[in-house]
Scaffold this motif. Structure first.
Motif, PDB file in Angstrom:
ATOM      1  N   ASP A 325      -1.838   5.410  -5.047  1.00  0.00           N
ATOM      2  CA  ASP A 325      -2.350   3.906  -4.952  1.00  0.00           C
ATOM      3  C   ASP A 325      -1.526   3.311  -3.534  1.00  0.00           C
ATOM      4  O   ASP A 325      -2.310   2.710  -2.749  1.00  0.00           O
ATOM      5  N   HIS A 326      -0.154   3.653  -3.607  1.00  0.00           N
ATOM      6  CA  HIS A 326       0.514   2.999  -2.442  1.00  0.00           C
ATOM      7  C   HIS A 326       0.077   3.708  -1.197  1.00  0.00           C
ATOM      8  O   HIS A 326      -0.082   2.994  -0.093  1.00  0.00           O
ATOM      9  N   ALA A 327       0.041   4.921  -1.123  1.00  0.00           N
ATOM     10  CA  ALA A 327      -0.463   5.463   0.166  1.00  0.00           C
ATOM     11  C   ALA A 327      -1.812   5.209   0.445  1.00  0.00           C
ATOM     12  O   ALA A 327      -2.058   4.897   1.677  1.00  0.00           O
ATOM     13  N   PHE A 328      -2.721   4.884  -0.632  1.00  0.00           N
ATOM     14  CA  PHE A 328      -4.230   4.420  -0.191  1.00  0.00           C
ATOM     15  C   PHE A 328      -4.102   3.081   0.483  1.00  0.00           C
ATOM     16  O   PHE A 328      -4.799   2.652   1.524  1.00  0.00           O
ATOM     17  N   LEU A 329      -3.203   2.195   0.066  1.00  0.00           N
ATOM     18  CA  LEU A 329      -3.063   0.633   0.548  1.00  0.00           C
ATOM     19  C   LEU A 329      -2.604   0.822   1.902  1.00  0.00           C
ATOM     20  O   LEU A 329      -2.714   0.388   2.720  1.00  0.00           O
ATOM     21  N   ALA A 330      -1.570   1.805   2.219  1.00  0.00           N
ATOM     22  CA  ALA A 330      -1.163   1.769   3.326  1.00  0.00           C
ATOM     23  C   ALA A 330      -2.009   2.309   4.290  1.00  0.00           C
ATOM     24  O   ALA A 330      -1.854   1.711   5.506  1.00  0.00           O
ATOM     25  N   ASP A 331      -2.925   3.283   3.940  1.00  0.00           N
ATOM     26  CA  ASP A 331      -3.729   3.928   5.155  1.00  0.00           C
ATOM     27  C   ASP A 331      -4.933   2.628   5.200  1.00  0.00           C
ATOM     28  O   ASP A 331      -5.309   2.283   6.543  1.00  0.00           O
ATOM     29  N   ALA A 332      -5.229   1.759   4.131  1.00  0.00           N
ATOM     30  CA  ALA A 332      -6.136   0.602   4.429  1.00  0.00           C
ATOM     31  C   ALA A 332      -5.742  -0.446   5.217  1.00  0.00           C
ATOM     32  O   ALA A 332      -6.590  -0.909   5.912  1.00  0.00           O
ATOM     33  N   VAL A 333      -4.318  -0.487   5.417  1.00  0.00           N
ATOM     34  CA  VAL A 333      -3.661  -1.774   5.984  1.00  0.00           C
ATOM     35  C   VAL A 333      -3.385  -1.447   7.528  1.00  0.00           C
ATOM     36  O   VAL A 333      -2.796  -2.130   8.474  1.00  0.00           O
ATOM     37  N   GLY A 334      -3.433  -0.080   7.637  1.00  0.00           N
ATOM     38  CA  GLY A 334      -3.004   0.337   8.918  1.00  0.00           C
ATOM     39  C   GLY A 334      -1.621   1.031   9.465  1.00  0.00           C
ATOM     40  O   GLY A 334      -1.036   0.869  10.445  1.00  0.00           O
ATOM     41  N   PHE A 335      -0.878   1.025   8.379  1.00  0.00           N
ATOM     42  CA  PHE A 335       0.422   1.787   8.347  1.00  0.00           C
ATOM     43  C   PHE A 335       0.266   3.054   8.478  1.00  0.00           C
ATOM     44  O   PHE A 335      -0.241   3.838   8.104  1.00  0.00           O
ATOM     45  N   MET A 336       1.337   3.414   9.481  1.00  0.00           N
ATOM     46  CA  MET A 336       1.432   4.896   9.795  1.00  0.00           C
ATOM     47  C   MET A 336       2.424   5.713   8.869  1.00  0.00           C
ATOM     48  O   MET A 336       1.853   6.888   8.481  1.00  0.00           O
ATOM     49  N   ASN A 337       3.172   5.035   8.186  1.00  0.00           N
ATOM     50  CA  ASN A 337       4.113   5.557   6.959  1.00  0.00           C
ATOM     51  C   ASN A 337       3.119   5.351   5.646  1.00  0.00           C
ATOM     52  O   ASN A 337       3.114   4.405   5.182  1.00  0.00           O
ATOM     53  N   PRO A 338       2.802   6.617   5.067  1.00  0.00           N
ATOM     54  CA  PRO A 338       2.234   6.520   3.539  1.00  0.00           C
ATOM     55  C   PRO A 338       3.010   5.809   2.721  1.00  0.00           C
ATOM     56  O   PRO A 338       2.527   5.591   1.608  1.00  0.00           O
ATOM     57  N   GLU A 339       4.304   6.103   2.967  1.00  0.00           N
ATOM     58  CA  GLU A 339       5.209   5.116   1.686  1.00  0.00           C
ATOM     59  C   GLU A 339       5.701   3.847   2.152  1.00  0.00           C
ATOM     60  O   GLU A 339       6.896   3.347   1.859  1.00  0.00           O
ATOM     61  N   ALA A 340       4.934   3.159   3.295  1.00  0.00           N
ATOM     62  CA  ALA A 340       5.687   1.855   3.580  1.00  0.00           C
ATOM     63  C   ALA A 340       5.434   0.908   2.743  1.00  0.00           C
ATOM     64  O   ALA A 340       6.118  -0.097   2.823  1.00  0.00           O
ATOM     65  N   ILE A 341       4.605   1.169   1.662  1.00  0.00           N
ATOM     66  CA  ILE A 341       4.548   0.032   0.481  1.00  0.00           C
ATOM     67  C   ILE A 341       5.489   0.427  -0.364  1.00  0.00           C
ATOM     68  O   ILE A 341       5.080   1.481  -1.065  1.00  0.00           O
ATOM     69  N   GLN A 342       6.403  -0.298  -0.678  1.00  0.00           N
ATOM     70  CA  GLN A 342       7.574   0.125  -1.798  1.00  0.00           C
ATOM     71  C   GLN A 342       6.609  -0.804  -3.057  1.00  0.00           C
ATOM     72  O   GLN A 342       6.767   0.108  -4.187  1.00  0.00           O
ATOM     73  N   SER A 343       6.344  -1.820  -3.172  1.00  0.00           N
ATOM     74  CA  SER A 343       5.865  -2.625  -4.078  1.00  0.00           C
ATOM     75  C   SER A 343       5.013  -3.521  -3.649  1.00  0.00           C
ATOM     76  O   SER A 343       4.925  -4.046  -2.555  1.00  0.00           O
ATOM     77  N   ILE A 344       4.067  -4.286  -4.556  1.00  0.00           N
ATOM     78  CA  ILE A 344       3.333  -5.409  -4.055  1.00  0.00           C
ATOM     79  C   ILE A 344       3.467  -6.501  -5.224  1.00  0.00           C
ATOM     80  O   ILE A 344       3.776  -6.089  -6.478  1.00  0.00           O
ATOM     81  N   GLU A 345       3.124  -7.761  -4.815  1.00  0.00           N
ATOM     82  CA  GLU A 345       2.952  -8.945  -5.791  1.00  0.00           C
ATOM     83  C   GLU A 345       1.798  -9.548  -5.671  1.00  0.00           C
ATOM     84  O   GLU A 345       0.988  -9.693  -4.794  1.00  0.00           O
ATOM     85  N   VAL A 346       1.126  -9.575  -6.852  1.00  0.00           N
ATOM     86  CA  VAL A 346      -0.103  -9.998  -7.171  1.00  0.00           C
ATOM     87  C   VAL A 346      -0.103 -11.092  -8.125  1.00  0.00           C
ATOM     88  O   VAL A 346       0.348 -11.196  -9.068  1.00  0.00           O
ATOM     89  N   LYS A 347      -0.686 -12.227  -7.492  1.00  0.00           N
ATOM     90  CA  LYS A 347      -0.942 -13.537  -8.348  1.00  0.00           C
ATOM     91  C   LYS A 347      -2.023 -13.313  -9.308  1.00  0.00           C
ATOM     92  O   LYS A 347      -2.808 -12.802  -8.990  1.00  0.00           O
ATOM     93  N   ARG A 348      -1.874 -13.484 -10.780  1.00  0.00           N
ATOM     94  CA  ARG A 348      -3.019 -13.430 -11.845  1.00  0.00           C
ATOM     95  C   ARG A 348      -3.791 -14.809 -11.799  1.00  0.00           C
ATOM     96  O   ARG A 348      -2.706 -15.685 -12.047  1.00  0.00           O
TER      97      ARG A 348
END
Length: 529
Positions: A325-348
């Motif tokens: 999931d984190h790797a797909f997100l990193a790709d979608a936002v244009g990060f070069m590092n597939p591990e750039a997203i350590q965690s995310i915060e989502v308001k519910r």
């Protein structure tokens, strides 16, 4: 509107950038930029493709010159940075709010200013009352070295903003829109007189053919086909602008969906981990009763251990999925590092007790009216109509080839162009039908998620009551079938997961409805802050 924002922007003509020409940060920022300027007033929104140059102005500041690609509007401003890590705009200091951004908010005058300075990028935003000004510039350079971003925590809004502004799809569509705009400008400039060696030779030739050929260069505005082509390029440029907006909307929608999926997996992992700990306590209590003897025989805990084993396997699978999931997100936002997203915060969002989603037909009408897909097709239809007009009058132009000559084939050529217009009209109707269907399906999913959430809540209450009854019976010495207890424990874990899935499904469906209606955060993607 243009005059209003011209005055608005000149407020910043005394603003500085980074103090000191010897500043390495400033020197690396110098150069040529391209970008997008968005002006919003109560009268509407105007977007302009712009080019800019950042150069040394003095020992204390740098000068940024900005102009539209049409060349009809120009601005100059500078920015300085003091030793306290503040940016100054005139006599107003912008406080540092993040690693690269500075802002100032004046509640009394309803003024908000934000400036972000990053390597190869300048972002500027000003809001005063209902008027908004946004400028975003990037260096049009091919990066020669890879930059692996450090793993960081992000909010959903930060990832969406990055995907819209820095995502590869958005950048590609921006370049396509820029080329389309330049093609339109070139088509209108081709209406002005131009001279070549052949023009001079043809003009001074003694033949009528030579004079006609010279007229093609000296008076291109006299031929209707050239005006039709310029108008066609105008509509094609408008279509590309809508395509750019669509790329941004779709990038935001994809990233938001991935954020919801990632948040769901994180919450499910937390829920299953909690259930595993609770079941482990019960298993340990049963093992202790097996040891001291009584109504429980050795092996009574096997059914409970089986439930634990199933949950443990699910956790292993989910943790692997979360990394993806984190790797797909990193790709979608244009990060070069597939591990750039350590965690995310989502308001519910809170799910209402009673579904309130109704009026599907009205929502569908709004979606069709707001659709940028349909606006793009409308622009393409207008371009096709201009092409049809060009075929009808093209035979008048001496520069036209034999394909547009006045003859028996001209009628067939005209009918082909008319067929292209009809085809685009059919595609528009098909798109409208698809949008209406998506609105109906999405609103059904919102209601379905709300109902599923209530059923999961009810299921949790039922299984908790069953487990309490079984454990009470064990404590007072009443025989309990371990399979029944195991089933109740497994049912409780499942209903907890179902509740999470229902919550996320509700948020995802609501988000998709916002995308279709261009409402909520999606309205700010088209009319950005």
């Amino acid at each position: 509107m243009k005059a209003r924002f011209r005055n608005l922007f000149f407020v910043f003509t005394s603003v500085g950038f980074l103090s000191g020409c010897g500043n390495p940060e400033l020197e690396s920022a110098l150069g040529h930029y391209q970008g997008l300027l968005t002006l919003k007033t109560k009268h509407g929104v105007d977007q302009k493709l712009v080019v800019a140059d950042l150069s040394n102005n003095s020992n204390q500041r740098a000068l940024l010159k900005v102009k539209t690609e049409e060349g009809d509007r120009h601005w100059e401003f500078s920015i300085s940075k003091d030793k306290n890590d503040e940016i100054w705009l005139d006599k107003t200091a912008l406080k540092k709010v993040s690693e690269h951004c500075f802002s100032q908010k004046d509640e009394a005058s309803d003024l908000y200013v934000r400036v972000c300075l990053e390597k190869g990028e300048i972002r500027f935003y000003k809001r005063e009352s209902t008027d908004e000004f946004k400028l975003r510039l990037n260096k049009p350079e091919i990066k020669s070295e890879l930059h692996f971003e450090a793993p960081t925590h992000y909010t959903k809004e930060e990832l969406i903003r990055r995907a819209v502004e820095d995502g590869f799809d958005s950048q590609l569509r921006l370049e396509e829109a820029r080329r389309a705009r330049l093609s339109m400008e070139m088509a209108y400039l081709d209406l002005t007189p131009k001279i070549s060696g052949n023009t001079i030779l043809n003009f001074f030739s003694a033949s009528l053919v030579g004079l006609v050929r010279a007229a093609v260069d000296l008076a291109p505005f006299a031929f209707p086909k050239n005006w039709d082509e310029a108008s066609r390029q105008k509509y094609l440029a408008k279509a590309k602008t809508y395509e750019l907006d669509l790329a941004r909307l779709d990038s935001a929608s994809v990233v938001e969906g991935l954020c919801f999926g990632t948040d769901r997996d994180v919450r499910v992992i937390e829920s299953l981990t909690k259930s595993l700990r609770d079941i482990e306590k019960i298993r340990d209590e049963i093992l202790e009763r097996e040891r001291i003897g009584g109504i429980l025989q050795v092996g009574s805990s096997y059914d409970i251990r089986s439930v634990m084993n199933s949950i443990e396997k699910d956790l292993v699978h989910l943790k692997e999925t979360l990394q993806s999931d984190h790797a797909f997100l990193a790709d979608a936002v244009g990060f070069m590092n597939p591990e750039a997203i350590q965690s995310i915060e989502v308001k519910r969002n809170l799910i209402p007790d009673v579904p309130t989603i109704s009026g599907r037909r009205k929502s569908a009408e709004i979606a069709v009216r707001q659709s940028f897909e349909l606006r793009e097709v409308d622009a393409l239809i207008q371009a096709a109509k201009e092409n049809k007009k060009g075929i009808l009058f093209g035979w008048i132009d001496p520069s036209s080839g034999s394909n547009h000559a006045l003859g028996l084939g001209l009628g067939a050529d005209f009918m082909i162009a008319a067929s292209e217009v009809n085809e685009l009209g059919i595609k528009r109707e098909k798109l409208s039908q698809g949008i209406i269907r998506k609105v109906y399906e999405t609103m059904d999913k919102i209601n379905e998620a709300s109902e599923s959430y209530k059923l999961a809540e009810e299921g949790i209450a039922i299984q908790e009551q069953r487990i309490d009854r079984y454990l009470t019976n064990l404590q007072i010495g009443i025989d309990v079938r371990m399979t029944d207890l195991a089933n109740a424990l497994e049912g409780l874990a499942k209903n907890r997961v179902d509740r999470i899935v229902s919550e996320v499904s509700y948020d995802a469906a609501q988000s998709h409805l916002n995308r279709l209606l261009i409402s909520g955060p999606y309205s700010e993607i088209i009319h950005p802050e």
